[in-house]
Design a protein around this motif. Sequence first.
Motif, short mmCIF file in Angstrom:
data_model
loop_
_atom_site.label_atom_id
_atom_site.label_comp_id
_atom_site.label_asym_id
_atom_site.label_seq_id
_atom_site.Cartn_x
_atom_site.Cartn_y
_atom_site.Cartn_z
N THR A 365 0.83 -1.20 0.00
CA THR A 365 0.00 0.00 0.00
C THR A 365 0.87 1.25 0.00
O THR A 365 0.63 2.19 -0.77
N VAL A 366 1.88 1.28 0.85
CA VAL A 366 2.76 2.44 0.91
C VAL A 366 3.49 2.63 -0.42
O VAL A 366 3.55 3.75 -0.97
N ALA A 367 4.03 1.56 -0.96
CA ALA A 367 4.81 1.67 -2.20
C ALA A 367 3.95 2.11 -3.38
O ALA A 367 4.37 2.96 -4.19
N ALA A 368 2.74 1.56 -3.49
CA ALA A 368 1.89 1.87 -4.64
C ALA A 368 1.37 3.30 -4.61
O ALA A 368 1.18 3.93 -5.65
N THR A 369 1.17 3.83 -3.41
CA THR A 369 0.55 5.16 -3.29
C THR A 369 1.56 6.28 -3.08
O THR A 369 1.20 7.45 -3.19
N LEU A 370 2.81 5.94 -2.83
CA LEU A 370 3.81 6.96 -2.53
C LEU A 370 3.99 8.02 -3.62
O LEU A 370 4.22 9.20 -3.31
N PRO A 371 3.87 7.68 -4.91
CA PRO A 371 4.06 8.72 -5.94
C PRO A 371 2.96 9.78 -5.98
O PRO A 371 3.10 10.77 -6.71
N TYR A 372 1.88 9.59 -5.24
CA TYR A 372 0.71 10.45 -5.37
C TYR A 372 0.47 11.27 -4.11
O TYR A 372 0.75 10.83 -2.99
N ASP A 373 -0.10 12.45 -4.32
CA ASP A 373 -0.54 13.25 -3.18
C ASP A 373 -1.83 12.70 -2.59
O ASP A 373 -2.04 12.76 -1.38
N LEU A 374 -2.68 12.17 -3.46
CA LEU A 374 -3.97 11.61 -3.04
C LEU A 374 -4.28 10.37 -3.86
O LEU A 374 -3.87 10.27 -5.02
N VAL A 375 -5.02 9.46 -3.24
CA VAL A 375 -5.60 8.34 -3.97
C VAL A 375 -7.11 8.45 -3.82
O VAL A 375 -7.64 8.45 -2.71
N LEU A 376 -7.79 8.55 -4.96
CA LEU A 376 -9.25 8.65 -4.99
C LEU A 376 -9.83 7.30 -5.36
O LEU A 376 -9.46 6.72 -6.39
N SER A 377 -10.74 6.79 -4.53
CA SER A 377 -11.28 5.45 -4.75
C SER A 377 -12.67 5.34 -4.16
O SER A 377 -13.12 6.25 -3.44
N PRO A 378 -13.37 4.23 -4.41
CA PRO A 378 -14.56 3.96 -3.63
C PRO A 378 -14.18 3.76 -2.16
O PRO A 378 -13.04 3.46 -1.83
N VAL A 379 -15.16 3.93 -1.28
CA VAL A 379 -15.03 3.46 0.09
C VAL A 379 -15.44 2.00 0.14
O VAL A 379 -14.69 1.12 0.54
#
Length: 474
Positions: A365-379
């Motif tokens: 989770t940390v590695a996949a999202t690190l390049p982004y300021d935000l991750v927008l997804s469903p809840v």
Amino acid sequence: MPGHDSPHTLPAVELVRAYAARELSPVEVLAAVESVIEAREPVLNAFWHRDPAAAREAAVASEARWAAGAPVGALDGVPVTLKENLARRGVPMPAGSAGVEPVVPAHDAPVTARVVEAGGVVLGSTVMPDWGMLSSGVSSRHGTTRSPWNPAWTTGGSSSGAGAAAAGGYGPLHVGTDIGGSIRLPGSWLGLVALKPSAGRVPLDTPYLGRVAGPMTRTVTDAALLMREISRPDPRDWTALPPTELDWLGLDRDVAGLRVALHLDAGCGAAVDPAVADAVRRAATCLEQAGAVVEELGPFVEQELLDALDRFWRVRSWADYSRLPADAQHRVLPYIAEWARGGADVSGRDVLDAYHQVAVMQARTVAATLPYDLVLSPVSPAPAFAAEQPMPVPDPGVTMSHIGFTAPYNMSGQPAVSINAGFTGDGRPLGVQLAGRRFDDLGVLRAAAWYERHRPADAVPDWPDGAAIAGGTA
């Protein structure tokens, strides 16, 4: 607010301004909120333990402080509810289960202490399902908690009572807890702003892997105001982050240039309902049109990892269940008993392997999202389901297929907020999740505040009134 006839609907920040301007009093506001509770609670079933006399005493004391120009804190006179697993001295904690002999705490939890120190008027403790392990308002002890939008719909869980109280107009500030989605799932299904803070941001007296406490409110500013208070340090939490002064109410930001990942495939769990996917895409378009750089992010968690987390939790709950006397076991919700039984024969080696898989989920989770300021997804992959149904999938043998977008951020410790982004054709709220880098709680709230101001008009909640709730219709 001269002439305002609905003080129970006012945000906390507006209440405090009105108190300072002598336009409203804490006693007046409490009376309005208690009137709403009396009318709606027989249907909603949000409270485990109410304290009308203590709340009135606190409101009277607050009124005197405001009259003297000496409020004790930023929440002075503001109604607040606390989830039943947040200790309040002398108030039994049954963990939502009829099979449990409730613990009676001798001390307030850190969250409770901070709320009281800031002058909050505690209305009582809100309900949760058995051991907090259901994403609904179904409890063997409390019965069924229902959505203010339509009593036929679930509130979500496990912060079911907190969510019902927030959406139902029981004052502006509510605190839930979250170990796999228990703040954000009710938030999504009830149209709320619901923040899962960074791990360690809000001190707890019972820290555990993935567990946090956080705000459930109608507005982002109220969530930030509550975070400013409940995130204050407490030495009892050995996992807490170092004390940090954050500008919680400095929420203005421009989203231009932000790198936003659009994440519509969790790689595990249930398929995303088209209405949910459409709401997320519309939110992405809103951000992109304002200058954010939006790109799709593929799945980074597979089913094996979600299965391992579910297995780990089953073993934990089986340990709790198996310690109960036989007569107490029979009082536990049958769904939970059957679900926990899946952990009865798991070997020590398999438990350790499951724990290691949780660590893999954290790292992914940390590695996949690190390049982004935000991750927008469903809840959640799907909108709210029937109130009487314990889980989105009624089979207790099935892995929790609805937490593929939420649980990874509990494990990684990253902040994530749910905010309403639309409605289904029959009026069910649809929340989207904005997740941020580790410790960037303020960045997540600022993005949510921007979206709150700029989302389409048809995504703005028109909160259900008392007649609809009392009448049992939408």
